[in-house]
Design a protein around this motif. Structure first.
Motif, short mmCIF file in Angstrom:
data_model
loop_
_atom_site.label_atom_id
_atom_site.label_comp_id
_atom_site.label_asym_id
_atom_site.label_seq_id
_atom_site.Cartn_x
_atom_site.Cartn_y
_atom_site.Cartn_z
N THR A 115 0.83 -1.20 0.00
CA THR A 115 0.00 0.00 0.00
C THR A 115 0.87 1.26 0.00
O THR A 115 1.85 1.35 0.74
CB THR A 115 -0.91 0.02 1.25
OG1 THR A 115 -1.79 -1.11 1.19
CG2 THR A 115 -1.74 1.29 1.30
N ASP A 116 0.50 2.23 -0.80
CA ASP A 116 1.22 3.50 -0.84
C ASP A 116 1.01 4.29 0.45
O ASP A 116 -0.10 4.26 1.03
CB ASP A 116 0.75 4.35 -2.02
CG ASP A 116 1.14 3.76 -3.36
OD1 ASP A 116 2.11 2.98 -3.40
OD2 ASP A 116 0.46 4.09 -4.36
N GLU A 117 2.04 5.00 0.88
CA GLU A 117 1.92 5.83 2.07
C GLU A 117 1.25 7.15 1.73
O GLU A 117 1.38 7.67 0.62
CB GLU A 117 3.30 6.10 2.68
CG GLU A 117 3.94 4.86 3.29
CD GLU A 117 5.16 5.20 4.12
OE1 GLU A 117 5.56 6.38 4.15
OE2 GLU A 117 5.71 4.29 4.76
N THR A 118 0.54 7.71 2.71
CA THR A 118 -0.12 9.01 2.54
C THR A 118 0.67 10.13 3.19
O THR A 118 0.41 11.31 2.91
CB THR A 118 -1.52 8.99 3.17
OG1 THR A 118 -1.39 8.84 4.60
CG2 THR A 118 -2.36 7.84 2.61
N GLY A 119 1.59 9.78 4.09
CA GLY A 119 2.33 10.79 4.84
C GLY A 119 1.58 11.30 6.06
O GLY A 119 2.08 12.17 6.79
N GLN A 120 0.39 10.73 6.32
CA GLN A 120 -0.41 11.16 7.47
C GLN A 120 -0.47 10.03 8.51
O GLN A 120 -1.07 8.99 8.27
CB GLN A 120 -1.84 11.51 7.03
CG GLN A 120 -2.80 11.82 8.17
CD GLN A 120 -2.34 13.01 9.00
OE1 GLN A 120 -2.16 14.11 8.47
NE2 GLN A 120 -2.14 12.81 10.30
N PRO A 121 0.17 10.22 9.69
CA PRO A 121 0.05 9.22 10.74
C PRO A 121 -1.38 9.14 11.26
O PRO A 121 -2.10 10.15 11.30
CB PRO A 121 1.00 9.72 11.83
CG PRO A 121 1.90 10.70 11.14
CD PRO A 121 1.07 11.32 10.06
N GLY A 165 -0.04 3.79 12.51
CA GLY A 165 0.90 3.89 11.41
C GLY A 165 0.42 4.88 10.38
O GLY A 165 -0.44 5.72 10.66
N ASP A 166 0.97 4.79 9.19
CA ASP A 166 0.51 5.66 8.12
C ASP A 166 -0.94 5.36 7.80
O ASP A 166 -1.37 4.18 7.82
CB ASP A 166 1.37 5.45 6.87
CG ASP A 166 1.00 6.41 5.76
OD1 ASP A 166 1.54 7.53 5.74
OD2 ASP A 166 0.15 6.04 4.92
N ALA A 167 -1.73 6.40 7.51
CA ALA A 167 -3.15 6.20 7.26
C ALA A 167 -3.41 5.24 6.11
O ALA A 167 -4.39 4.48 6.12
CB ALA A 167 -3.82 7.55 6.98
N GLY A 168 -2.53 5.24 5.11
CA GLY A 168 -2.71 4.31 4.00
C GLY A 168 -2.68 2.87 4.46
O GLY A 168 -3.54 2.06 4.09
N ALA A 169 -1.69 2.52 5.27
CA ALA A 169 -1.58 1.15 5.77
C ALA A 169 -2.68 0.81 6.76
O ALA A 169 -3.18 -0.32 6.79
CB ALA A 169 -0.21 0.95 6.42
N VAL A 170 -3.07 1.78 7.58
CA VAL A 170 -4.13 1.54 8.56
C VAL A 170 -5.45 1.22 7.85
O VAL A 170 -6.12 0.23 8.18
CB VAL A 170 -4.30 2.75 9.50
CG1 VAL A 170 -5.58 2.64 10.31
CG2 VAL A 170 -3.09 2.87 10.43
N PHE A 171 -5.83 2.03 6.88
CA PHE A 171 -7.08 1.78 6.16
C PHE A 171 -6.98 0.50 5.33
O PHE A 171 -7.96 -0.24 5.19
CB PHE A 171 -7.45 2.97 5.28
CG PHE A 171 -8.21 4.04 6.01
CD1 PHE A 171 -9.60 3.98 6.12
CD2 PHE A 171 -7.54 5.09 6.60
CE1 PHE A 171 -10.30 4.96 6.79
CE2 PHE A 171 -8.24 6.09 7.27
CZ PHE A 171 -9.63 6.02 7.38
N ALA A 172 -5.79 0.20 4.78
CA ALA A 172 -5.61 -1.04 4.02
C ALA A 172 -5.79 -2.26 4.93
O ALA A 172 -6.39 -3.26 4.53
CB ALA A 172 -4.24 -1.06 3.37
N THR A 173 -5.27 -2.18 6.15
CA THR A 173 -5.41 -3.28 7.10
C THR A 173 -6.87 -3.53 7.43
O THR A 173 -7.35 -4.68 7.43
CB THR A 173 -4.63 -2.98 8.39
OG1 THR A 173 -3.24 -2.79 8.09
CG2 THR A 173 -4.76 -4.12 9.39
N ILE A 174 -7.61 -2.46 7.69
CA ILE A 174 -9.03 -2.62 8.02
C ILE A 174 -9.81 -3.15 6.82
O ILE A 174 -10.70 -4.00 6.95
CB ILE A 174 -9.61 -1.29 8.52
CG1 ILE A 174 -8.85 -0.81 9.76
CG2 ILE A 174 -11.10 -1.45 8.87
CD1 ILE A 174 -9.25 0.59 10.22
#
Length: 210
Positions: A115-121, A165-174
């Motif tokens: 997943t790409d990072e968003t830069g937003q924790p 973590g990064d919002a991208g990874a967090v939303f991808a996990t969910i």
């Protein structure tokens, strides 16, 4: 199969109206792939799970990028017997459910890793509910195994799991928890809270109060 989310965004700012209205513009690229209905409490998003979670991520990141403390709260559901199917939702959300549980965990981990990072924790907590199946605990335990290896796992809490973590990874996990686990024809729901930019002093004061 019907899949959708009721989403509410709460910026903790005197300019909350402006932040919300600007953040909602992040949904514009998804309007041809989602049914979107907004009222004074929440916004309903109906469509395929990958588009649902991408839209929620972008909505949240747009608000959080202001630097203000922002919270997104969502109830997400697929296969609800009380909702009619909608053609915009496409194929069965968990088509991969026929795969063995171990293979689904591997696929979920790969999806989060790429997943790409968003830069937003961001920090999040969520609960997964697998309805109407005798094997629901196997699915939940499989999801827990995935979460602990996802790279976003923080800790287990009462009634929910905390991620960070990064919002991208967090939303991808969910998203992967919602997509990969549970009967493909069954009812699966999530209860999600995502937060960003919590002031450390406010958090410390709240902990002392509690």
């Amino acid at each position: 199969m019907f899949s959708g989310a009721q989403v509410s965004l709460y910026p903790m700012s005197g300019n909350f109206v402006g932040i919300i209205l600007d953040a909602v513009k992040a949904l514009d690229p998804y309007r041809d792939r989602l049914c979107i209905e907004t009222d004074d409490i929440s916004t309903l998003l109906v469509g395929p799970p990958d588009i649902l979670f991408a839209a929620m991520r972008d909505l949240f990141v747009a608000a959080a990028n202001t630097g203000e403390h922002c919270v997104l709260s969502a109830a997400v559901s697929r296969g609800c017997p009380g909702e009619p199917d909608d053609a915009i939702c496409g194929v069965t959300p968990s088509a991969g459910r026929a795969e063995p549980l171990a293979d689904r965990i591997t696929s979920a981990l790969a999806a989060v890793e790429t997943t790409d990072e968003t830069g937003q924790p961001a920090a999040a907590q969520f609960s997964l509910y697998v309805m109407g199946t005798g094997s629901h605990m196997d699915e939940i335990y499989g999801c827990i195994d995935f979460l602990k290896r996802s790279g976003t796992f923080d800790r287990a809490k009462n009634f929910c799991t905390r991620l960070g973590g990064d919002a991208g990874a967090v939303f991808a996990t969910i998203h992967e928890a919602f997509y990969r686990f549970g009967d493909p024809e069954g009812h699966v729901t999530l209860d999600i809270t995502v937060s960003a930019n919590t002031a450390p002093r406010v958090l410390a004061d709240a902990q002392r109060t509690l």
